[in-house]
Design a protein around this motif. Structure first.
Motif, PDB file in Angstrom:
ATOM      1  N   TYR A   1     -15.351 -13.266  -7.999  1.00 13.19           N
ATOM      2  CA  TYR A   1     -15.702 -11.886  -7.645  1.00 13.19           C
ATOM      3  C   TYR A   1     -14.484 -10.984  -7.818  1.00 13.19           C
ATOM      4  O   TYR A   1     -14.556  -9.915  -8.437  1.00 13.19           O
ATOM      5  N   ASP A   2     -13.341 -11.424  -7.275  1.00 17.07           N
ATOM      6  CA  ASP A   2     -12.110 -10.636  -7.385  1.00 17.07           C
ATOM      7  C   ASP A   2     -11.648 -10.526  -8.829  1.00 17.07           C
ATOM      8  O   ASP A   2     -11.134  -9.488  -9.251  1.00 17.07           O
TER       9      ASP A   2
ATOM     10  N   TYR B   1     -13.527 -10.483 -11.498  1.00 17.31           N
ATOM     11  CA  TYR B   1     -14.385  -9.511 -12.182  1.00 17.31           C
ATOM     12  C   TYR B   1     -13.888  -8.091 -11.922  1.00 17.31           C
ATOM     13  O   TYR B   1     -13.784  -7.273 -12.841  1.00 17.31           O
ATOM     14  N   LEU B   2     -13.583  -7.795 -10.649  1.00 15.15           N
ATOM     15  CA  LEU B   2     -13.108  -6.456 -10.305  1.00 15.15           C
ATOM     16  C   LEU B   2     -11.743  -6.181 -10.930  1.00 15.15           C
ATOM     17  O   LEU B   2     -11.489  -5.091 -11.452  1.00 15.15           O
TER      18      LEU B   2
ATOM     19  N   PHE C   1     -20.188 -11.013  -9.606  1.00 18.43           N
ATOM     20  CA  PHE C   1     -20.218  -9.686  -8.997  1.00 18.43           C
ATOM     21  C   PHE C   1     -21.648  -9.150  -8.936  1.00 18.43           C
ATOM     22  O   PHE C   1     -22.118  -8.713  -7.878  1.00 18.43           O
ATOM     23  N   ASP C   2     -22.342  -9.175 -10.076  1.00 20.83           N
ATOM     24  CA  ASP C   2     -23.720  -8.662 -10.111  1.00 20.83           C
ATOM     25  C   ASP C   2     -24.652  -9.504  -9.243  1.00 20.83           C
ATOM     26  O   ASP C   2     -25.545  -8.972  -8.574  1.00 20.83           O
TER      27      ASP C   2
ATOM     28  N   ASN D   1     -24.121  -8.815  -5.458  1.00 20.50           N
ATOM     29  CA  ASN D   1     -24.473  -7.454  -5.026  1.00 20.50           C
ATOM     30  C   ASN D   1     -25.963  -7.146  -5.177  1.00 20.50           C
ATOM     31  O   ASN D   1     -26.405  -6.055  -4.821  1.00 20.50           O
TER      32      ASN D   1
END
Length: 199
Positions: free
Chosen positions: A23-24, A26-27, A172-173, A176
């Motif tokens: 997740y991190d 991706y950001l 990430f997608d 969320n």
């Protein structure tokens, strides 16, 4: 309702460390490095010594562009060349995606389209599908084998729907989304991709 592959949607996730890393990453990989500050040599002015070296009782200064002065340069500021990327191996990424899908499956957020659902390119088709699946107002991640013009036209104007190809799924997608919608074909493509060996 398609039978979900246990190796993709039924993992036992003991901790979320890998999911958090993906997740991190991706950001971090989405960040751009445009911010730039001026160093003392790049700030305009300051060529004249503000006062003589000795005799004034004040500290000695050679330029008003000194970083400790107002309107001076910035010490150790952003250069515009920072690299924020974080790397995960392809295997780790796929495991993280499988873990994320398993967590969503545990929350009963994995859904499959009925076999007779067809998209003609009209937004009302997608709205009807969402209404029938009781997904109105929720953040929906729609997974397709290909982004065909008909599917794109049907979903582009829906702010809560994000369309993604099966082989471009990311943590990430997934995390969320309130619901993740697959077709039978995109479900198979996702499983084949995640369970396939890296070359």
């Amino acid at each position: 309702m398609a039978t979900l592959n246990k190796d993709v949607f039924g993992l036992s996730v003991e901790n979320h460390e890998l999911v958090k890393l993906a997740y991190d990453a991706y950001l971090a990989n989405s960040r751009s490095s445009h911010a730039k500050t001026l160093k003392r040599g790049e700030v305009r002015g300051g060529g004249k010594k503000p006062w003589k070296q000795k005799g004034t009782g004040r500290a000695r200064f050679g330029s008003t562009r000194n970083p400790i002065w107002r309107h001076g340069g910035v010490a150790f500021g952003r250069t515009g060349e920072e690299n924020f990327t974080k790397k995960l191996t392809k295997t780790a990424k796929k495991v993280a995606i499988r873990q994320a899908l398993s967590l969503k499956n545990k929350d009963k957020a994995i859904l499959t389209l009925a076999a007779d659902v067809k998209f003609t390119g009209k937004t009302k088709d997608a709205v009807k599908v969402l209404k029938d699946m009781k997904l109105e107002g929720k953040n929906v991640l729609a997974v397709a084998t290909e982004k065909t013009p008909e599917i794109l036209r049907s979903t582009n104007n829906l702010p809560n729907v994000k369309l993604v190809r099966a082989t471009y799924l990311n943590v990430f997608d997934i995390m969320n989304a309130d619901a993740i919608v697959f077709s039978d074909a995109s479900m198979k493509a996702t499983v084949d991709w995640l369970m396939g060996e890296e070359k």
